[in-house]
Design a protein around this motif. Structure first.
Motif, PDB file in Angstrom:
ATOM      1  N   ARG A  13       0.830  -1.215   0.000  1.00  0.00           N
ATOM      2  CA  ARG A  13       0.000   0.000   0.000  1.00  0.00           C
ATOM      3  C   ARG A  13       0.863   1.263   0.000  1.00  0.00           C
ATOM      4  O   ARG A  13       0.541   2.235  -0.685  1.00  0.00           O
ATOM      5  CB  ARG A  13      -0.936  -0.012   1.202  1.00  0.00           C
ATOM      6  N   VAL A  14       1.972   1.252   0.764  1.00  0.00           N
ATOM      7  CA  VAL A  14       2.843   2.427   0.764  1.00  0.00           C
ATOM      8  C   VAL A  14       3.494   2.603  -0.610  1.00  0.00           C
ATOM      9  O   VAL A  14       3.680   3.722  -1.095  1.00  0.00           O
ATOM     10  CB  VAL A  14       3.900   2.309   1.871  1.00  0.00           C
ATOM     11  N   ILE A  33       1.045   4.286  -2.780  1.00  0.00           N
ATOM     12  CA  ILE A  33       0.975   5.729  -2.481  1.00  0.00           C
ATOM     13  C   ILE A  33       2.146   6.457  -3.132  1.00  0.00           C
ATOM     14  O   ILE A  33       1.981   7.537  -3.720  1.00  0.00           O
ATOM     15  CB  ILE A  33       0.959   5.947  -0.965  1.00  0.00           C
ATOM     16  N   GLN A  63       1.534   6.613  -6.967  1.00  0.00           N
ATOM     17  CA  GLN A  63       0.465   7.539  -7.333  1.00  0.00           C
ATOM     18  C   GLN A  63       0.870   8.991  -7.098  1.00  0.00           C
ATOM     19  O   GLN A  63       0.575   9.867  -7.932  1.00  0.00           O
ATOM     20  CB  GLN A  63      -0.798   7.214  -6.526  1.00  0.00           C
ATOM     21  N   SER A  64       1.559   9.247  -5.977  1.00  0.00           N
ATOM     22  CA  SER A  64       1.997  10.630  -5.722  1.00  0.00           C
ATOM     23  C   SER A  64       3.067  11.056  -6.721  1.00  0.00           C
ATOM     24  O   SER A  64       3.115  12.225  -7.140  1.00  0.00           O
ATOM     25  CB  SER A  64       2.521  10.749  -4.296  1.00  0.00           C
ATOM     26  N   ILE A  68       4.245  14.098  -0.369  1.00  0.00           N
ATOM     27  CA  ILE A  68       3.695  12.758  -0.138  1.00  0.00           C
ATOM     28  C   ILE A  68       4.628  11.694  -0.706  1.00  0.00           C
ATOM     29  O   ILE A  68       4.856  10.647  -0.093  1.00  0.00           O
ATOM     30  CB  ILE A  68       2.293  12.649  -0.761  1.00  0.00           C
ATOM     31  N   ARG A  69       5.186  11.953  -1.877  1.00  0.00           N
ATOM     32  CA  ARG A  69       6.087  10.967  -2.487  1.00  0.00           C
ATOM     33  C   ARG A  69       7.337  10.769  -1.634  1.00  0.00           C
ATOM     34  O   ARG A  69       7.760   9.632  -1.393  1.00  0.00           O
ATOM     35  CB  ARG A  69       6.480  11.418  -3.892  1.00  0.00           C
ATOM     36  N   SER A  79       6.402   8.883   1.656  1.00  0.00           N
ATOM     37  CA  SER A  79       6.136   7.453   1.433  1.00  0.00           C
ATOM     38  C   SER A  79       7.399   6.703   1.053  1.00  0.00           C
ATOM     39  O   SER A  79       7.595   5.547   1.461  1.00  0.00           O
ATOM     40  CB  SER A  79       5.074   7.287   0.354  1.00  0.00           C
TER      41      SER A  79
END
Length: 376
Positions: free
Chosen positions: A184-185, A188, A191-192, A211-212, A215
Motif C-alpha cells: 500500500r505504501v 501511495i 500515485q503521488s 507525499i512521495r 512514502s
C-alpha cells in the motif's frame, strides 16, 4: 591441598578434621592405650593425614588403617564407607573391601576367643555394612546429578523451542508487513509520483512531492525493519537505529508536510544511551504524528532538555480549532486506534523512564523523563 578436595565447602573441611583427629586420639583414650612416644606421635600424624584427605584419596585412608595403635574398627568402617561413597561399584571398592577384611581377620587377637564365624561377622559388621551404605550414597548422588542434568537439558530445549517460535513469528510478521503495508505504501509513492508529473498547479505538485518523499522514506524504514525482523539476531544488520541527534531531521520532515513545529534542543546535542536516544526519537515521532492527525494546523512545540542524570522531552500542542495557523486547520482530525500511546509508553518503560500524557490547560502535553544512562 585445595578446598575442592572437600567439595568446595568449609564445613566439610572442619568435619573431616574432627573425624581425623577423633580417629587418631581414640587409641590414647583406652585403658591399655599406647604410651606417648615419638613413634606413636609419628603414627598418629600418618593416620591423621590419611583420614584428612580421605575424600580426595580414599585409598590412602584404607592403606593407613593397619598402623592404628588399637583394633582399627572405626578406622576400617570410615575407610570402607569413604571408598564406596566416592568411587562407587568400581575396582577400588572391591580392593578396599578385601583389604579391610584381611585386616579384620589377621589382626593380632587371642585366637581362642576369635572363631571363623566371629571373623565373618566382624567382616560383615566392619566392612560389608559401611560398604553397602557408601554404595547407596554414591548411587543416590549419581541419581540426583542425573536428574539435575536432565532438568537443565529440558530447560535448554525449552528455551530453544521458544526461540524458534519467536523467530518463526517474527518472520510471519515480516511477511504480513511486506505483503500488506509495503504494497500500500508503494502504491501511495507511485500515485503521488505520477501526480507530481501531471499536477495542474504548483501547489498540488508540491503537496504530491511531499507525499512521495514521505512514502519513499517510509518504505526505506520499512525495509530496514523487515530486515531486522527476518534476521535471527536483531540489531546485527545494517539498520541504523534512530537517535536523539536525528530529531531535527524528523522535525524538518514534519514541517515539509505543512505542520508548524518549533524545536528547542540543547547545544551541543547530548549523547545518551542508545536505548534512551531511540525512545526519545520515537516519542517525538509519535507525538508529531498524533498532532498532525488530531490537531491539524496547530503549532507544536518540541522542547528537549538534559542534565547529567535526566533527559526531558516535552511536546505540546493546543486543542484543534483554537489557533488558525494553517489554511486547512478547520478540517477534522484523522481518527486513531490508540496504539501509538501504548507503544510510546512501552518504549519509555523499557528505557527506564516515565511518561506523562494529558491536557494541561488548553494544551495537550506529552512529557517524558528518561535516564541519560541506562543498561542496554
Amino acid at each position: 591441598m585445595r578446598l575442592s578436595w572437600w567439595d568446595g565447602k568449609r564445613w566439610v573441611v572442619a568435619f573431616d578434621i574432627l573425624v581425623a583427629a577423633g580417629l587418631t586420639v581414640l587409641p590414647f583414650l583406652e585403658d591399655k592405650g599406647p604410651t606417648l612416644k615419638w613413634t606413636s606421635v609419628l603414627v598418629s600424624v600418618v593416620v591423621f593425614g590419611g583420614f584428612l584427605v580421605r575424600r580426595r584419596f580414599p585409598l590412602v585412608a584404607v592403606a593407613v588403617t593397619p598402623v592404628a595403635m588399637a583394633f582399627p574398627s572405626l578406622q576400617i568402617m570410615v575407610a570402607a564407607y569413604t571408598v564406596a561413597s566416592r568411587k562407587g561399584l568400581r575396582w577400588q571398592a572391591w580392593v578396599s573391601a578385601v583389604y579391610c577384611s584381611v585386616i579384620v581377620v589377621v589382626w593380632p587377637v587371642p585366637r581362642a576367643s576369635y572363631s571363623w564365624p566371629e571373623a565373618v561377622g566382624a567382616c560383615v559388621l566392619f566392612v560389608g555394612a559401611p560398604l553397602l551404605l557408601g554404595l547407596w550414597v554414591y548411587q543416590r548422588r549419581a541419581l540426583l546429578q542425573a536428574l539435575r542434568d536432565r532438568a537443565d537439558q529440558a530447560e535448554r530445549e525449552r528455551d530453544l523451542r521458544a526461540e524458534r517460535v519467536v523467530v518463526a513469528e517474527r518472520r510471519r510478521i515480516a511477511r504480513e508487513m511486506h505483503d500488506v503495508v509495503a504494497h500500500r505504501v508503494s502504491a501511495i509513492a507511485l500515485q503521488s509520483g505520477a501526480l507530481t508529473m501531471t499536477a495542474p498547479d504548483e501547489h498540488t505538485e508540491q503537496v504530491a512531492e511531499v507525499i512521495r518523499r514521505t512514502s519513499t522514506t517510509a518504505l526505506t524504514e520499512l525495509r530496514e525493519i523487515l530486515q531486522v525482523l527476518r534476521d535471527e539476531q536483531p540489531g546485527e544488520p545494517g539498520h541504523v537505529a534512530p537517535a536523539l541527534s536525528a530529531v531535527p531531521v524528523l522535525v524538518d520532515d514534519a514541517r515539509a508536510t505543512g505542520l508548524e513545529v518549533k524545536l528547542t534542543m540543547p547545544d551541543p546535542v547530548p549523547e545518551p544511551a542508545p536505548a534512551v536516544g531511540r525512545a526519545a526519537y520515537r516519542v517525538v515521532q509519535e507525538a508529531l504524528t498524533n498532532a498532525a492527525k488530531h490537531a491539524p494546523g496547530q503549532a507544536v512545540n518540541v522542547a528537549i532538555t538534559a542534565d547529567a542524570d535526566e533527559l526531558t522531552v516535552e511536546i505540546t500542542n493546543p486543542r484543534a480549532g483554537t489557533e488558525q495557523t494553517h489554511p486547512r486547520s478547520d478540517r477534522e482530525g484523522v481518527p486513531g486506534a490508540g496504539f501509538g500511546l501504548v507503544g510510546m509508553r512501552e518504549r519509555v518503560l523499557l528505557a527506564g523512564g516515565v511518561l506523562e500524557v494529558g491536557w494541561v490547560g488548553d494544551r495537550f502535553r506529552v512529557r517524558v523523563v528518561l535516564p541519560v544512562k541506562v543498561a542496554e
